[in-house]
Design a protein around this motif. Structure first.
Motif, mmCIF file in Angstrom:
data_model
loop_
_atom_site.group_PDB
_atom_site.id
_atom_site.type_symbol
_atom_site.label_atom_id
_atom_site.label_comp_id
_atom_site.label_asym_id
_atom_site.label_seq_id
_atom_site.Cartn_x
_atom_site.Cartn_y
_atom_site.Cartn_z
ATOM 1 N N VAL A 1 31.287 42.367 40.060
ATOM 2 C CA VAL A 1 31.550 42.757 38.471
ATOM 3 C C VAL A 1 32.499 43.965 38.837
ATOM 4 C CG1 VAL A 1 29.473 44.449 37.539
ATOM 5 C CG2 VAL A 1 28.970 43.538 38.316
ATOM 6 N N LEU A 2 32.916 44.158 36.976
ATOM 7 C CA LEU A 2 33.946 44.902 36.829
ATOM 8 C C LEU A 2 34.033 46.267 36.466
ATOM 9 C CD1 LEU A 2 35.862 41.990 34.635
ATOM 10 C CD2 LEU A 2 36.487 42.604 36.767
ATOM 11 N N ARG A 3 34.154 46.727 37.213
ATOM 12 C CA ARG A 3 34.030 48.830 36.877
ATOM 13 C C ARG A 3 35.470 49.315 36.401
ATOM 14 N NH1 ARG A 3 34.258 50.014 43.425
ATOM 15 N NH2 ARG A 3 35.083 47.502 43.069
ATOM 16 N N ASP A 4 34.971 50.324 35.640
ATOM 17 C CA ASP A 4 36.267 50.928 35.095
ATOM 18 C C ASP A 4 36.937 51.923 36.292
ATOM 19 O OD1 ASP A 4 35.406 51.960 31.923
ATOM 20 O OD2 ASP A 4 34.681 53.508 32.292
ATOM 21 N N GLY A 5 38.731 50.976 35.154
ATOM 22 C CA GLY A 5 39.407 51.166 36.062
ATOM 23 C C GLY A 5 40.065 50.477 36.992
ATOM 24 N N GLY B 1 47.282 43.713 31.519
ATOM 25 C CA GLY B 1 48.542 44.834 30.944
ATOM 26 C C GLY B 1 47.453 45.473 30.036
ATOM 27 N N LEU B 2 46.863 44.931 29.284
ATOM 28 C CA LEU B 2 45.572 44.956 28.213
ATOM 29 C C LEU B 2 44.706 45.746 28.139
ATOM 30 C CD1 LEU B 2 47.000 41.909 25.555
ATOM 31 C CD2 LEU B 2 47.849 44.483 25.593
ATOM 32 N N GLU B 3 43.870 46.668 27.783
ATOM 33 C CA GLU B 3 42.605 47.911 28.022
ATOM 34 C C GLU B 3 42.155 47.188 27.105
ATOM 35 O OE1 GLU B 3 41.833 51.189 29.345
ATOM 36 O OE2 GLU B 3 44.053 50.304 30.869
ATOM 37 N N ASP C 1 37.155 46.190 26.939
ATOM 38 C CA ASP C 1 36.390 46.430 27.741
ATOM 39 C C ASP C 1 35.383 46.056 28.063
ATOM 40 O OD1 ASP C 1 34.155 48.341 27.294
ATOM 41 O OD2 ASP C 1 33.211 48.400 25.503
ATOM 42 N N ALA C 2 35.253 46.367 29.510
ATOM 43 C CA ALA C 2 34.716 44.532 30.115
ATOM 44 C C ALA C 2 33.794 44.456 31.079
ATOM 45 C CB ALA C 2 36.111 43.487 30.210
ATOM 46 N N ALA C 3 33.981 46.577 31.749
ATOM 47 C CA ALA C 3 33.202 46.838 32.674
ATOM 48 C C ALA C 3 32.026 46.573 32.437
ATOM 49 C CB ALA C 3 33.412 48.459 32.495
ATOM 50 N N GLY C 4 31.028 46.816 33.428
ATOM 51 C CA GLY C 4 29.366 46.416 33.659
ATOM 52 C C GLY C 4 29.792 45.036 33.693
ATOM 53 N N VAL D 1 42.395 34.235 39.569
ATOM 54 C CA VAL D 1 42.297 35.634 38.867
ATOM 55 C C VAL D 1 42.031 36.812 39.928
ATOM 56 C CG1 VAL D 1 40.471 37.162 38.115
ATOM 57 C CG2 VAL D 1 40.689 34.953 36.750
ATOM 58 N N GLU D 2 42.836 37.732 39.742
ATOM 59 C CA GLU D 2 43.561 38.892 40.836
ATOM 60 C C GLU D 2 42.616 39.885 40.191
ATOM 61 O OE1 GLU D 2 46.989 41.239 41.109
ATOM 62 O OE2 GLU D 2 47.736 39.115 42.554
ATOM 63 N N CYS D 3 42.166 40.769 41.034
ATOM 64 C CA CYS D 3 41.008 42.086 40.537
ATOM 65 C C CYS D 3 41.517 42.447 41.535
ATOM 66 C CB CYS D 3 39.361 41.733 41.345
ATOM 67 S SG CYS D 3 39.312 43.497 40.509
ATOM 68 N N ASN D 4 42.619 44.185 40.880
ATOM 69 C CA ASN D 4 42.808 44.604 41.982
ATOM 70 C C ASN D 4 44.348 44.470 42.827
ATOM 71 O OD1 ASN D 4 41.652 46.984 40.011
ATOM 72 N ND2 ASN D 4 39.793 47.046 41.717
ATOM 73 N N GLY D 5 45.061 43.425 42.783
ATOM 74 C CA GLY D 5 45.880 43.093 43.781
ATOM 75 C C GLY D 5 45.486 41.736 44.942
#
Length: 64
Positions: free
Chosen positions: A48-52, A6-8, A10-13, A32-36
């Protein structure tokens, strides 16, 4: 920016492993769950984590 529990942040990339290394999470005691979708521990180094993206990280706590 990536939303983590729930918190933004800076982890993209970064990979999930790289992000977790910057936190106090014990990588052996989390899920860990990523995008559901659940991410298997074997994929933490290559995902790799992406913006959004949206991560949910849950810690396991022992007790009785």
């Amino acid at each position: 920016m990536v939303k983590v529990n729930g918190l933004e942040v800076d982890a993209a990339g970064k990979t999930i492993s790289e992000y977790i290394a910057t936190t106090e999470y014990d990588s052996k005691r989390i899920a860990v769950e990523c995008n559901g979708d659940i991410v298997f521990k074997s994929q933490y180094d290559v995902t790799v984590l992406r913006d959004g993206d949206s991560l949910e990280i849950v810690s396991f706590v022992g007790g009785g």
